[in-house]
Design a protein around this motif. Structure first.
Motif, mmCIF file in Angstrom:
data_model
loop_
_atom_site.group_PDB
_atom_site.id
_atom_site.type_symbol
_atom_site.label_atom_id
_atom_site.label_comp_id
_atom_site.label_asym_id
_atom_site.label_seq_id
_atom_site.Cartn_x
_atom_site.Cartn_y
_atom_site.Cartn_z
ATOM 1 N N GLU A 114 0.823 -1.230 0.095
ATOM 2 C CA GLU A 114 -0.009 0.057 0.139
ATOM 3 C C GLU A 114 0.911 1.246 -0.062
ATOM 4 O O GLU A 114 0.652 2.248 -0.676
ATOM 5 C CB GLU A 114 -0.850 -0.129 1.098
ATOM 6 C CG GLU A 114 -1.996 1.225 1.134
ATOM 7 C CD GLU A 114 -2.779 0.993 0.070
ATOM 8 O OE1 GLU A 114 -3.146 2.187 -0.531
ATOM 9 O OE2 GLU A 114 -3.251 -0.048 -0.605
ATOM 10 N N LYS B 238 2.252 1.813 -3.536
ATOM 11 C CA LYS B 238 1.363 2.188 -4.172
ATOM 12 C C LYS B 238 1.294 3.682 -4.036
ATOM 13 O O LYS B 238 1.349 4.637 -5.158
ATOM 14 C CB LYS B 238 -0.178 1.611 -4.299
ATOM 15 C CG LYS B 238 -1.088 2.272 -5.293
ATOM 16 C CD LYS B 238 -2.453 1.660 -4.866
ATOM 17 C CE LYS B 238 -3.464 1.889 -5.818
ATOM 18 N NZ LYS B 238 -3.301 3.507 -6.145
ATOM 19 N N THR B 239 1.186 4.332 -2.984
ATOM 20 C CA THR B 239 0.946 5.656 -2.514
ATOM 21 C C THR B 239 2.234 6.491 -3.105
ATOM 22 O O THR B 239 2.224 7.750 -3.667
ATOM 23 C CB THR B 239 0.852 5.723 -1.064
ATOM 24 O OG1 THR B 239 -0.286 5.254 -0.681
ATOM 25 C CG2 THR B 239 0.779 7.453 -0.607
#
Length: 103
Positions: A18, A21-22
Motif C-alpha cells: 500500500e 502504491k502511494t
C-alpha cells in the motif's frame, strides 16, 4: 537501509504494498511536471548506472544525455530559459510548438 540512503543509492523505500502504491503515485505525478524527454532520459540514466557502473560507457552515456538535454532547441535548454526569466514551464505548449515545427 539508512546506509543506502546515506550513500544516496536509494531515495525511498516502501514498507508494504500500500505504501509502495502511494509513493509510486506521488512519484508519477511529479514526472508529469517534467519535460517530455525527462522520463526517457531518467530511465536511461538508471540503465547506465545499473549496467555500466563506474565504466567508460556510463561516463560517455551521461555526457551524451547532458549534451542532448542542453542542445539549444531541446527540452532542458527551454526549461532553463523559462526558469531564468521566472516563468513556470508550460510543457504542453512547448510540445505542441515543437511538434508543429517538425511538420
Amino acid at each position: 537501509m539508512e546506509e543506502l540512503r546515506g550513500r544516496r543509492l536509494v531515495s525511498d523505500v516502501a514498507d508494504d504494498a500500500e505504501q509502495l502504491k502511494t509513493r509510486l503515485d506521488i512519484f508519477l505525478s511529479q514526472l508529469k511536471v517534467a519535460s517530455p524527454d525527462a522520463s526517457r532520459m531518467s530511465k536511461e540514466l538508471v540503465r547506465l548506472g545499473w549496467a555500466h557502473a563506474e565504466d567508460e560507457k556510463q561516463v560517455d552515456g551521461i555526457q551524451g544525455l547532458f549534451d542532448e538535454m542542453m542542445h539549444p532547441d531541446a527540452d532542458g535548454a527551454h526549461g532553463v530559459k523559462e526558469f531564468q526569466v521566472g516563468r513556470k514551464v508550460d510543457w504542453d505548449a512547448f510540445t505542441l510548438r515543437t511538434s508543429r515545427s517538425k511538420l
